[in-house]
Design a protein around this motif. Sequence first.
Motif, PDB file in Angstrom:
ATOM      1  N   MET A   1      17.593  -3.608  -9.287  1.00 37.85           N
ATOM      2  CA  MET A   1      16.922  -2.722  -8.328  1.00 37.85           C
ATOM      3  C   MET A   1      15.525  -3.237  -8.009  1.00 37.85           C
ATOM      4  O   MET A   1      15.058  -3.115  -6.870  1.00 37.85           O
ATOM      5  N   THR A   2      14.855  -3.828  -8.999  1.00 39.00           N
ATOM      6  CA  THR A   2      13.522  -4.378  -8.765  1.00 39.00           C
ATOM      7  C   THR A   2      13.597  -5.521  -7.775  1.00 39.00           C
ATOM      8  O   THR A   2      12.775  -5.620  -6.866  1.00 39.00           O
ATOM      9  N   GLY A   3      14.591  -6.378  -7.937  1.00 35.37           N
ATOM     10  CA  GLY A   3      14.767  -7.485  -6.998  1.00 35.37           C
ATOM     11  C   GLY A   3      14.976  -6.989  -5.578  1.00 35.37           C
ATOM     12  O   GLY A   3      14.385  -7.501  -4.620  1.00 35.37           O
ATOM     13  N   ALA A   4      15.801  -5.968  -5.429  1.00 31.22           N
ATOM     14  CA  ALA A   4      16.047  -5.394  -4.102  1.00 31.22           C
ATOM     15  C   ALA A   4      14.778  -4.751  -3.542  1.00 31.22           C
ATOM     16  O   ALA A   4      14.478  -4.884  -2.352  1.00 31.22           O
ATOM     17  N   ALA A   5      14.019  -4.082  -4.404  1.00 32.79           N
ATOM     18  CA  ALA A   5      12.787  -3.433  -3.949  1.00 32.79           C
ATOM     19  C   ALA A   5      11.744  -4.457  -3.526  1.00 32.79           C
ATOM     20  O   ALA A   5      11.019  -4.246  -2.547  1.00 32.79           O
ATOM     21  N   VAL A   6      11.668  -5.573  -4.245  1.00 32.04           N
ATOM     22  CA  VAL A   6      10.714  -6.630  -3.862  1.00 32.04           C
ATOM     23  C   VAL A   6      11.086  -7.195  -2.501  1.00 32.04           C
ATOM     24  O   VAL A   6      10.221  -7.379  -1.637  1.00 32.04           O
ATOM     25  N   LEU A   7      12.361  -7.464  -2.294  1.00 34.67           N
ATOM     26  CA  LEU A   7      12.797  -7.960  -0.981  1.00 34.67           C
ATOM     27  C   LEU A   7      12.438  -6.977   0.122  1.00 34.67           C
ATOM     28  O   LEU A   7      11.919  -7.360   1.171  1.00 34.67           O
ATOM     29  N   GLU A   8      12.727  -5.720  -0.100  1.00 39.33           N
ATOM     30  CA  GLU A   8      12.429  -4.681   0.899  1.00 39.33           C
ATOM     31  C   GLU A   8      10.925  -4.597   1.160  1.00 39.33           C
ATOM     32  O   GLU A   8      10.478  -4.466   2.296  1.00 39.33           O
ATOM     33  N   ALA A   9      10.125  -4.684   0.099  1.00 44.57           N
ATOM     34  CA  ALA A   9       8.665  -4.592   0.237  1.00 44.57           C
ATOM     35  C   ALA A   9       8.107  -5.748   1.042  1.00 44.57           C
ATOM     36  O   ALA A   9       7.151  -5.587   1.797  1.00 44.57           O
ATOM     37  N   VAL A  10       8.694  -6.903   0.885  1.00 46.70           N
ATOM     38  CA  VAL A  10       8.198  -8.084   1.600  1.00 46.70           C
ATOM     39  C   VAL A  10       8.722  -8.121   3.034  1.00 46.70           C
ATOM     40  O   VAL A  10       7.984  -8.428   3.968  1.00 46.70           O
ATOM     41  N   LEU A  11      10.004  -7.778   3.210  1.00 48.01           N
ATOM     42  CA  LEU A  11      10.600  -7.867   4.542  1.00 48.01           C
ATOM     43  C   LEU A  11      10.239  -6.694   5.450  1.00 48.01           C
ATOM     44  O   LEU A  11      10.036  -6.880   6.655  1.00 48.01           O
ATOM     45  N   ARG A  12      10.182  -5.490   4.885  1.00 47.17           N
ATOM     46  CA  ARG A  12       9.896  -4.295   5.697  1.00 47.17           C
ATOM     47  C   ARG A  12       8.964  -3.341   4.945  1.00 47.17           C
ATOM     48  O   ARG A  12       9.373  -2.234   4.592  1.00 47.17           O
ATOM     49  N   PRO A  13       7.734  -3.747   4.697  1.00 46.43           N
ATOM     50  CA  PRO A  13       6.841  -2.848   3.962  1.00 46.43           C
ATOM     51  C   PRO A  13       6.480  -1.625   4.805  1.00 46.43           C
ATOM     52  O   PRO A  13       6.323  -1.733   6.026  1.00 46.43           O
ATOM     53  N   PRO A  14       6.359  -0.463   4.168  1.00 48.53           N
ATOM     54  CA  PRO A  14       5.901   0.705   4.921  1.00 48.53           C
ATOM     55  C   PRO A  14       4.453   0.472   5.348  1.00 48.53           C
ATOM     56  O   PRO A  14       3.693  -0.203   4.638  1.00 48.53           O
ATOM     57  N   PRO A  15       4.051   0.998   6.483  1.00 46.16           N
ATOM     58  CA  PRO A  15       2.712   0.714   7.011  1.00 46.16           C
ATOM     59  C   PRO A  15       1.567   1.156   6.096  1.00 46.16           C
ATOM     60  O   PRO A  15       0.497   0.558   6.117  1.00 46.16           O
ATOM     61  N   GLN A  16       1.792   2.164   5.268  1.00 47.34           N
ATOM     62  CA  GLN A  16       0.707   2.672   4.427  1.00 47.34           C
ATOM     63  C   GLN A  16       0.505   1.852   3.145  1.00 47.34           C
ATOM     64  O   GLN A  16      -0.457   2.074   2.423  1.00 47.34           O
ATOM     65  N   TYR A  17       1.405   0.911   2.828  1.00 45.28           N
ATOM     66  CA  TYR A  17       1.286   0.111   1.612  1.00 45.28           C
ATOM     67  C   TYR A  17       1.426  -1.374   1.929  1.00 45.28           C
ATOM     68  O   TYR A  17       2.272  -1.761   2.727  1.00 45.28           O
ATOM     69  N   THR A  18       0.650  -2.187   1.245  1.00 42.22           N
ATOM     70  CA  THR A  18       0.821  -3.631   1.375  1.00 42.22           C
ATOM     71  C   THR A  18       1.908  -4.073   0.392  1.00 42.22           C
ATOM     72  O   THR A  18       2.151  -3.390  -0.610  1.00 42.22           O
ATOM     73  N   PRO A  19       2.541  -5.208   0.651  1.00 46.60           N
ATOM     74  CA  PRO A  19       3.535  -5.708  -0.308  1.00 46.60           C
ATOM     75  C   PRO A  19       2.936  -5.895  -1.706  1.00 46.60           C
ATOM     76  O   PRO A  19       3.598  -5.626  -2.708  1.00 46.60           O
TER      77      PRO A  19
END
Length: 55
Positions: free
Chosen positions: A13-31
């Motif tokens: 799940m961490t791997g998937a979350a890292v990918l999501e954070a880098v590819l489509r980060p929410p505007p209020q948070y940086t990767p």
Amino acid sequence: MVPDATIYLLATMTGAAVLEAVLRPPPQYTPEVLIASLAEIVNRVRRKRPSRTAS
């Protein structure tokens, strides 16, 4: 004690979350902020797990 299956699932799940954070980060948070938060969660779980080298 944290079972090996929990560690596996957390890693997956961490791997998937890292990918999501880098590819489509929410505007209020940086990767970087998201990845740092994930690192905190993983470290918390790892501290609960006994060392394999302990006798």
